[in-house]
Write a protein that holds these residues in place. Structure first.
Motif, PDB file in Angstrom:
ATOM      1  N   MET A 137     -18.468  -2.914 -33.097  1.00  0.00           N
ATOM      2  CA  MET A 137     -17.391  -2.530 -32.206  1.00  0.00           C
ATOM      3  C   MET A 137     -17.682  -3.103 -30.931  1.00  0.00           C
ATOM      4  O   MET A 137     -18.461  -2.638 -30.392  1.00  0.00           O
ATOM      5  N   HIS A 179     -17.049  -2.789 -26.839  1.00  0.00           N
ATOM      6  CA  HIS A 179     -16.651  -1.960 -25.897  1.00  0.00           C
ATOM      7  C   HIS A 179     -16.289  -2.886 -24.566  1.00  0.00           C
ATOM      8  O   HIS A 179     -16.870  -3.844 -24.229  1.00  0.00           O
ATOM      9  N   PHE A 180     -15.231  -2.114 -23.900  1.00  0.00           N
ATOM     10  CA  PHE A 180     -15.098  -2.993 -22.740  1.00  0.00           C
ATOM     11  C   PHE A 180     -15.647  -2.314 -21.134  1.00  0.00           C
ATOM     12  O   PHE A 180     -14.911  -2.564 -20.384  1.00  0.00           O
ATOM     13  N   CYS A 181     -16.566  -1.589 -21.449  1.00  0.00           N
ATOM     14  CA  CYS A 181     -16.975  -0.770 -20.405  1.00  0.00           C
ATOM     15  C   CYS A 181     -17.738  -1.399 -19.302  1.00  0.00           C
ATOM     16  O   CYS A 181     -17.244  -1.474 -17.954  1.00  0.00           O
ATOM     17  N   ARG A 182     -18.291  -2.553 -19.817  1.00  0.00           N
ATOM     18  CA  ARG A 182     -18.975  -3.558 -18.861  1.00  0.00           C
ATOM     19  C   ARG A 182     -17.918  -4.253 -17.928  1.00  0.00           C
ATOM     20  O   ARG A 182     -18.012  -4.318 -16.813  1.00  0.00           O
ATOM     21  N   SER A 206     -15.774  -1.915 -15.669  1.00  0.00           N
ATOM     22  CA  SER A 206     -16.629  -1.610 -14.290  1.00  0.00           C
ATOM     23  C   SER A 206     -16.527  -2.741 -13.477  1.00  0.00           C
ATOM     24  O   SER A 206     -16.599  -2.358 -12.367  1.00  0.00           O
ATOM     25  N   ARG A 207     -16.685  -3.858 -13.823  1.00  0.00           N
ATOM     26  CA  ARG A 207     -16.854  -5.089 -13.098  1.00  0.00           C
ATOM     27  C   ARG A 207     -15.699  -5.425 -12.237  1.00  0.00           C
ATOM     28  O   ARG A 207     -15.495  -5.521 -11.019  1.00  0.00           O
TER      29      ARG A 207
END
Lengths: 189, 85
Positions: B1, B3-6, B9-10
């Motif tokens: 799956m 994730h869109f955390c990276r 955060s950018r």
């Protein structure tokens, strides 16, 4: 020894101001002190050119600006050679699927008043001081000196995209450092 | 799956440097709605932003000064240099 007297006066009247000016842009106490020293020597050498059109402080700051920019650009060029091999600058913080390696947690401890504590300000300065040189300079210029993005890009001779990447990496590292060294996180950065 | 955390955060960091597009703002908001770690990250960065504003406002009263030892070190170095020339 008239010239030396002049330098002593400059140091007494403007030394702290110049030191802060450099420190807010470099976040390195020793380098800031050296830049003050280089500025005074350059001012002494250029003494004849000071015509009194501006105040001595404005004149000294003008000299210092160039010293700071020269120093940082030199460091950036030197470090770029070492950083070239690093393919993904944020791989330290994120897993391959894009999730966090160490999930950030909420900070307790009444954070709104923390900045009034000198111990916290020391920890903050220490964490900024741990950033790699080019991130440290860009971050310090933006956040401590309050320069706008365009000025920082011009001074450091970098593109806006470069600056955004540096600021992103600096924020990741600074947040993590404070989490570990002030808010009691358990994992090392 | 995925994730869109990276990415989030950018984008959130970029928001301090430039104006995000409507689509970028919506992506950030949607992700924060679903992701606790990123919400914490954003909360932490907003706090740091307020702290830096406060630091700049009170820069003169809270900033470190040159110590007497530093001043002497500078004077000695400058005098060595000026005497040599």
């Amino acid at each position: 020894m008239g010239e030396s007297t002049n330098i002593e006066e400059w140091l007494d009247d403007h030394g702290d101001y110049l030191y802060r000016y450099a420190l807010f842009r470099l976040s390195d106490a020793e380098t800031a002190r050296d830049i003050v020293q280089e500025t005074l020597i350059a001012a002494w050498k250029a003494g004849e050119n000071f015509r009194g059109d501006s105040s001595p402080r404005t004149w000294l700051v003008g000299i210092m600006k160039h010293k700071i920019i020269d120093h940082v650009r030199k460091e950036i060029r030197r470090r770029d050679l070492n950083d070239a091999a690093e393919s993904d600058p944020t791989s330290h913080w994120f897993n391959a699927d894009g999730s966090w390696v160490d999930a950030p947690r909420a900070w307790a401890d009444n954070p709104e008043t923390l900045i009034e504590q000198s111990r916290f300000r020391e920890a903050l300065r220490d964490c900024i001081g741990r950033l790699p040189e080019k991130q440290r300079s860009a971050f310090s210029m933006r956040e401590l000196a309050g320069e706008d993005s365009d000025t920082v890009c011009n001074d450091l001779d970098i593109t806006p995209t470069n600056l955004h990447v540096m600021m992103h990496r600096a924020r990741l590292a600074l947040r993590s450092c404070l989490d570990i060294h002030w808010f009691g996180g358990s994992r090392a950065s | 799956m995925k994730h869109f955390c990276r990415e989030t955060s950018r984008l959130f960091s970029d928001g301090f440097e430039r104006e995000l597009t409507l689509l970028e703002r919506l992506r950030v908001r949607l992700h924060l709605w679903m992701c606790n770690p990123c919400s914490n990250y954003v909360f932490n960065l907003k706090l740091l932003d307020r702290m830096f504003r406060d630091l700049r406002k009170h820069a003169d009263e809270r900033a470190p000064c040159l110590s007497a030892k530093d001043k002497q070190h500078i004077l000695d170095a400058v005098q060595r240099k000026t005497q040599a020339e």
